[in-house]
Design an enzyme around this catalytic site. Structure first.
Site, mmCIF file in Angstrom:
data_model
loop_
_atom_site.group_PDB
_atom_site.id
_atom_site.type_symbol
_atom_site.label_atom_id
_atom_site.label_comp_id
_atom_site.label_asym_id
_atom_site.label_seq_id
_atom_site.Cartn_x
_atom_site.Cartn_y
_atom_site.Cartn_z
ATOM 1 N N HIS A 283 12.402 2.866 -3.998
ATOM 2 C CA HIS A 283 12.545 2.211 -5.314
ATOM 3 C C HIS A 283 13.944 2.413 -5.881
ATOM 4 O O HIS A 283 14.520 3.479 -5.808
ATOM 5 C CB HIS A 283 11.452 2.622 -6.291
ATOM 6 C CG HIS A 283 11.418 4.069 -6.668
ATOM 7 N ND1 HIS A 283 12.201 4.598 -7.678
ATOM 8 C CD2 HIS A 283 10.690 5.105 -6.194
ATOM 9 C CE1 HIS A 283 11.929 5.879 -7.798
ATOM 10 N NE2 HIS A 283 11.035 6.225 -6.906
ATOM 11 N N ASP A 295 15.319 10.899 -5.654
ATOM 12 C CA ASP A 295 14.266 10.018 -6.192
ATOM 13 C C ASP A 295 14.898 8.830 -6.903
ATOM 14 O O ASP A 295 15.172 8.903 -8.086
ATOM 15 C CB ASP A 295 13.365 10.801 -7.153
ATOM 16 C CG ASP A 295 12.167 9.999 -7.612
ATOM 17 O OD1 ASP A 295 11.866 8.973 -6.980
ATOM 18 O OD2 ASP A 295 11.528 10.402 -8.600
ATOM 19 N N GLU A 329 9.482 1.438 -10.170
ATOM 20 C CA GLU A 329 8.381 2.314 -9.734
ATOM 21 C C GLU A 329 8.060 3.351 -10.793
ATOM 22 O O GLU A 329 6.910 3.700 -11.018
ATOM 23 C CB GLU A 329 8.761 3.019 -8.418
ATOM 24 C CG GLU A 329 7.623 3.818 -7.777
ATOM 25 C CD GLU A 329 7.501 5.253 -8.254
ATOM 26 O OE1 GLU A 329 6.465 5.869 -8.034
ATOM 27 O OE2 GLU A 329 8.449 5.775 -8.884
ATOM 28 N N GLU A 330 9.114 3.850 -11.462
ATOM 29 C CA GLU A 330 8.927 5.019 -12.331
ATOM 30 C C GLU A 330 8.077 4.753 -13.567
ATOM 31 O O GLU A 330 7.303 5.609 -13.969
ATOM 32 C CB GLU A 330 10.293 5.582 -12.765
ATOM 33 C CG GLU A 330 11.126 6.145 -11.623
ATOM 34 C CD GLU A 330 10.539 7.416 -11.013
ATOM 35 O OE1 GLU A 330 9.442 7.819 -11.397
ATOM 36 O OE2 GLU A 330 11.207 7.987 -10.135
ATOM 37 N N ASP A 358 9.835 7.729 -0.347
ATOM 38 C CA ASP A 358 9.952 8.085 -1.769
ATOM 39 C C ASP A 358 9.497 9.530 -1.974
ATOM 40 O O ASP A 358 8.778 9.838 -2.910
ATOM 41 C CB ASP A 358 9.120 7.120 -2.631
ATOM 42 C CG ASP A 358 9.280 7.420 -4.119
ATOM 43 O OD1 ASP A 358 10.289 8.059 -4.498
ATOM 44 O OD2 ASP A 358 8.396 7.027 -4.902
ATOM 45 N N HIS A 429 13.139 13.975 -11.278
ATOM 46 C CA HIS A 429 13.162 13.505 -12.679
ATOM 47 C C HIS A 429 13.996 14.399 -13.608
ATOM 48 O O HIS A 429 13.762 14.414 -14.816
ATOM 49 C CB HIS A 429 11.752 13.386 -13.277
ATOM 50 C CG HIS A 429 10.854 12.438 -12.522
ATOM 51 N ND1 HIS A 429 9.528 12.252 -12.844
ATOM 52 C CD2 HIS A 429 11.090 11.617 -11.476
ATOM 53 C CE1 HIS A 429 8.990 11.364 -12.014
ATOM 54 N NE2 HIS A 429 9.931 10.976 -11.171
HETATM 55 ZN ZN LIG Z 1 10.219 8.139 -6.721
#
Ligand SMILES: [Zn+2]
Length: 462
Positions: A283, A295, A329-330, A358, A429
């Site tokens: 993503h 990520d 995606e998030e 991912d 994140h």
């Molecule tokens: Zn991810």
């Protein structure tokens, strides 16, 4: 034919078959080695990742970074040699953090302590003047339910549920503890709370608050919610043990109207079965706190690398290979949903396999797979080919969020790259998910086994 001659002919036939399959195995292993050599010698995934992290940066849906990432990965796919590169339009949520959030713990006698926090994605902001209330710590929804309205109304709920350190796979602990980030704010709102603090989803004790989506239940008021670093979760918990405390929280986030964005697709046409499509992707969007290196910048550049390697090594796939940079995606999965929607409408095409990366750009261990028993048997029969690359751990279950809709709509067999999981959740994140945390060798090895797997499916089907 007498029995003994028949026996000799049969054994000869057996020998031919045996050596034939041995030859096929040797040929297959040679192609896999060729792929590996090419990535380690000519690979561009690391260079592309540096660009994505340092020249583009954070890529949250609706942001300037996301728009730039669409343009730049389309360029990378063209440079990789894709036969065609195109965009798939989709509408995405547009959440913005605004000015940096503040949370202050009142320790009494005029003393305060600044907690390290980050607003949760999709969270509403506090009123302009912030919120201030007594903090109630709970370790579980059970504890919250027991407190009920009498114990929670007008207060700030602090979910202090650590990731279970005894689980070997960090994703298992993440899934378990993640419910407090996802559903915690609405559960607290049900009992009249005015705000929520959740313990960061990280296995380590450190100072990085991790953001990530919360999902409001529309039946209850939307509460402002922040994640607190694991060190400060411990600090807050200790402070509360010595008596009731108040916390002041001010966040500045809000949701703007949905905006237009894109999936980016690059394709190599199959030589024998062009209408059979194999999807490989990651993503493109990433949280706003950092560069989204693991990520999921890693998964994007690895997917581009699949295209580059087929071209560079001169391997023409029998089936069509599509590398897809999924958007959103998030905090919405709109890109993955749109991709499947378009796939359903492409009636002449068969979506026979999809692979997602991912889970970070760390050393690959193998693949998880979701498909029917017969396909699974064929898939798992390839695992020994990955032994020389340290990636022969083929386990049932897994795929990826973005390719999930393909399985649900078209029963497309799925696989997900499974890298080593020990370090991922400490970066996920958070502001420390940066390019410097990615090893060139590990990233490339991931791209290698992904390309090898894509070649096997393109050659032999599923
Ligand atoms: Zn991810």
């Amino acid at each position: 034919m007498n029995q003994s001659i028949k026996g000799i002919v049969l054994s000869l036939a057996g020998l031919v078959l045996f050596f034939g399959s041995l030859q096929a195995q040797t040929d297959t292993a040679a192609v896999l080695k060729k792929i590996s050599d090419d990535v380690f010698t000519n690979g561009k995934s690391y260079i592309n990742l540096r660009f994505l992290c340092k020249q583009v940066g954070q890529r949250l849906s609706g942001s300037h970074g996301a728009a730039k990432a669409v343009v730049e990965t389309a360029r990378m796919l063209r440079e990789a040699g894709a036969d065609t590169v195109y965009l798939q339009e989709c509408m995405v949520p547009h959440w913005v953090r605004g000015a940096k959030e503040v949370a202050t713990l009142e320790l009494g006698k005029g003393k305060t302590y600044n907690l390290k926090v980050a607003a949760l994605g999709n969270s509403v902001g506090t009123p302009g003047s912030g919120i201030k209330a007594q903090v109630i710590e709970v370790k579980s929804f059970d504890e919250l339910n027991k407190l009920g309205e009498a114990g929670v109304k007008g207060k700030i709920v602090f979910y202090n549920y650590p990731m279970n350190p005894t689980y070997i796979n960090a994703f298992r602990a993440y899934g378990e503890a993640g419910v407090y980030r996802g559903r915690g704010p609405s559960m607290a709102a049900k009992y009249g709370a005015i705000g929520v603090i959740t313990r960061t989803l990280s296995p380590n004790l450190d100072d990085y608050p991790h953001t990530g989506s919360t999902v409001y239940n529309d039946s209850f008021p939307k509460l402002p919610a922040v994640a607190v670093s694991t060190n400060d979760a411990e600090y807050l918990s200790k402070a509360l043990a010595s008596g009731p405390k108040e916390v002041y929280i001010k966040t500045n986030c809000r949701s703007l109207p949905d905006t237009v964005s894109y999936n980016v697709v690059g394709e190599i046409r199959g030589s024998e079965f062009p209408n059979e499509v194999l999807t490989v992707g990651g993503h493109l969007d990433s949280w706003d706190l950092a560069e989204g290196a693991h990520d999921d910048g890693a998964g994007c550049v690895q997917s581009i690398e699949v295209i580059r390697t087929f071209k560079s090594a001169g391997i023409r796939p029998k089936r069509t290979i599509r590398a897809v940079m999924f958007m959103n995606e998030e905090n919405g999965l709109r890109g993955g949903t749109k991709y499947a929607e378009i796939a359903v409408a492409e009636k002449e095409k068969k979506f026979i396999f999809a692979l997602e990366s991912d889970a970070g750009g760390f050393t690959p261990r193998g693949f998880g797979y979701t498909m029917n028993a017969q396909q699974g048997q064929k898939f798992a029969s390839w695992k020994n080919l990955f032994y020389p690359y340290g990636a022969s751990d083929f386990v049932p279950g897994g795929g990826g969020a973005d390719i999930g809709p393909l399985y649900r709509q078209l029963q497309t067999p799925l696989a997900g790259l499974n890298p080593d999981s020990q370090r991922y959740m400490a970066l996920h994140h958070a502001t420390n998910d940066v390019f410097e945390e990615v090893s060139e060798r590990e990233l490339k090895l991931g791209a290698i086994v992904m390309t090898q797997l894509m070649w096997l499916v393109s050659e032999y089907g599923l």
